[in-house]
Design a protein around this motif. Structure first.
Motif, short mmCIF file in Angstrom:
data_model
loop_
_atom_site.label_atom_id
_atom_site.label_comp_id
_atom_site.label_asym_id
_atom_site.label_seq_id
_atom_site.Cartn_x
_atom_site.Cartn_y
_atom_site.Cartn_z
N ASP A 286 57.35 83.04 31.05
CA ASP A 286 57.74 84.24 31.79
C ASP A 286 57.25 85.46 31.03
O ASP A 286 56.86 85.39 29.87
CB ASP A 286 59.25 84.30 32.00
N ASP B 131 66.34 91.04 39.32
CA ASP B 131 64.95 90.57 39.27
C ASP B 131 63.99 91.57 39.91
O ASP B 131 62.85 91.73 39.47
CB ASP B 131 64.81 89.22 39.97
N ASN C 179 54.49 84.50 37.73
CA ASN C 179 55.53 83.98 36.83
C ASN C 179 56.75 84.89 36.82
O ASN C 179 56.68 86.06 37.20
CB ASN C 179 54.97 83.84 35.41
N HIS C 180 57.87 84.33 36.33
CA HIS C 180 59.11 85.11 36.27
C HIS C 180 58.90 86.43 35.53
O HIS C 180 58.25 86.48 34.47
CB HIS C 180 60.20 84.32 35.53
N HIS D 223 64.97 83.95 40.71
CA HIS D 223 65.63 82.77 40.13
C HIS D 223 66.45 82.00 41.15
O HIS D 223 67.14 82.60 41.99
CB HIS D 223 66.54 83.19 38.97
N TYR E 202 60.97 88.03 30.24
CA TYR E 202 62.20 88.22 31.00
C TYR E 202 63.40 88.07 30.06
O TYR E 202 63.38 87.20 29.20
CB TYR E 202 62.27 87.16 32.11
#
Length: 449
Positions: A140, A247, A166-167, A110, A143
């Protein structure tokens, strides 16, 4: 006593002797008003119910809330278990001419320029018709819960993908099982104090623990006494401390002096073939191009998802130090990979790096003159095409975007549009199911959030 209504159009309601109302001229038909009220109530009720369901999906602990709830071990895997990731042959190695690498895992962290890198991967995958592992329903992988293979859109046991980007909250074994053994793992880091500043401004409105901050400079107020406001168990609290560590799938509340911190950092070094740095983005892309044996056109970019300059001054020396100390796990991580990054630059060659960075910047500038109306990013209100509108943080429109030039030659028209397309719209172009994201946008637009 109040008189009853009569049916004639000229009837008057008299209370006392002075107040008169003309029924026909002043009031709508009761039946029409009744149905309008019912219709409005139904619409508002449906929206409110949808909002509560969406809120529930975010607040209630999901099925994939911990490592224990990931894909069963018996599930078929695309890639056999490896003790260490396979080494990647560099383009300038003695092994001879390299082949472009097309199996890539990008841990999208992020507020690290990761949206710009995401666009690069979208374009490469689309150009070569590669198979993406996309999330299902949102942009995402649920998340901030840990990644699991079952979160992938249309996942089937044994399915194999070229690109995951992707996240997510990283779970190495789950990701490893979706890509071939020769997949390249990359991620990007940023100076933790600057990342914290960006994350605080962007995510602050959805972190309830910041709502009690009342000053004009909420960030400075928070950093004066963060323990007063911070609750590690608070909703969305992970955005405000050691976000990089979080993360990457680690405990963001570890004691910075714990030996686990260094163990985790060394584990990241073993698992990732390249860790890019946001502050040296062009140099990072040159290293990435060399690692993947890509062409210069493959790594061209425009800066996406950038925030408009804040009216509040950037972190001063003292506040910068406080922000770094508050995010000490990320600081240890960043210092380690900052050092390893420059070792890679030395191995690549300083002069060669300077030449290739200059070539990248020249090519980017050329594309800017070809693609962008006015040559620069603009506020959301000035963006003319909805397809170019970036996703905005709650309560403000601080993310900049672009206007595509009206007349672009056929040679560059497709590339220009793809380079400028924001993440959400690009995902839809690629066929991703984003029903949750679309519902949330509809509610935000209706409530003008």
């Amino acid at each position: 006593m109040m008189q009853k209504w009569n049916s004639g159009p000229d009837c008057r309601l008299v209370e006392g002797s002075l107040l008169h109302f003309d029924w026909m001229s002043e009031m709508p038909p009761p039946q029409k008003k009744h149905w309008e009220s019912m219709a409005k109530g139904l619409v508002l009720g449906a929206l409110f119910t949808s909002f509560l369901l969406l809120l529930y999906s975010y607040v209630v602990p999901p099925l994939h809330a911990s490592l224990a709830s990931t894909t069963p071990e018996a599930a078929a895997s695309c890639s056999p278990p490896l003790v260490e990731p396979e080494a990647v042959t560099r383009a300038n190695s003695s092994a001879g001419e390299c082949q472009p690498r097309r199996n890539i895992v990008f841990l999208k962290t992020h507020k690290t320029a990761s949206s710009t890198l995401l666009n690069i991967l979208f374009r490469f995958g689309q150009k070569h018709r590669l198979k993406f592992a996309f999330p299902n329903g949102r942009n995402d992988f649920d998340y901030p819960t840990f990644f699991a293979r079952s979160l992938v859109q249309d996942y089937r046991p044994g399915a194999c993908f070229n690109i995951i980007c992707n996240h997510m909250r990283f779970h190495y074994d789950e990701v490893r099982g979706l890509v071939p053994p020769n997949a390249t793992f990359i991620t990007v880091l940023r100076d933790p104090a600057r990342l914290f500043e960006s994350s605080f401004h962007y995510f602050g409105p959805v972190v309830p623990l910041t709502w009690k901050l009342s000053g004009a400079d909420k960030l400075a107020e928070f950093l004066q006494d963060p323990d007063r406001y911070y609750d590690p168990n608070g909703f969305n609290a992970h955005y405000l401390r050691n976000l990089l560590f979080f993360d990457l799938g680690y405990d963001s509340g570890l004691d910075p002096g714990s030996p686990q911190v260094q163990e985790h950092i060394l584990e990241v070094e073993r698992r990732f073939h390249l860790v890019l740095l946001q502050e040296y983005f062009d140099e990072s892309l040159v290293l990435l191009k060399d690692l993947l044996c890509w062409e210069l056109e493959d790594v061209l970019y425009f800066k996406l998802n950038a925030r408009r300059d804040s009216p509040v001054p950037r972190l001063s020396g003292e506040l910068y130090g406080r922000a770094t100390a508050w995010n000490m796990l990320d600081a240890h991580l960043y210092r380690h990979f900052n050092a390893s990054f420059w070792r890679k630059v030395e191995a690549f060659g300083r002069e060669r790096m300077a030449r290739e960075v200059a070539a990248l910047r020249h090519a980017n500038e050329r594309m800017r003159t070809i693609c962008i109306d006015g040559g620069h990013a603009v506020d959301a209100a000035a963006i003319q095409d909805d397809a170019m509108q970036p996703w905005q943080p709650l309560g403000t429109k601080s993310i900049l975007g672009y206007n595509l030039k009206k007349s672009i030659g056929q040679r560059h028209a497709q590339l220009c549009r793809r380079m400028l397309t924001p993440e959400i719209q690009y995902l839809m172009d690629l066929g991703v199911n984003l029903w949750v994201t679309k519902l949330w946008k509809f509610i935000r637009d209706f409530l003008r959030w």
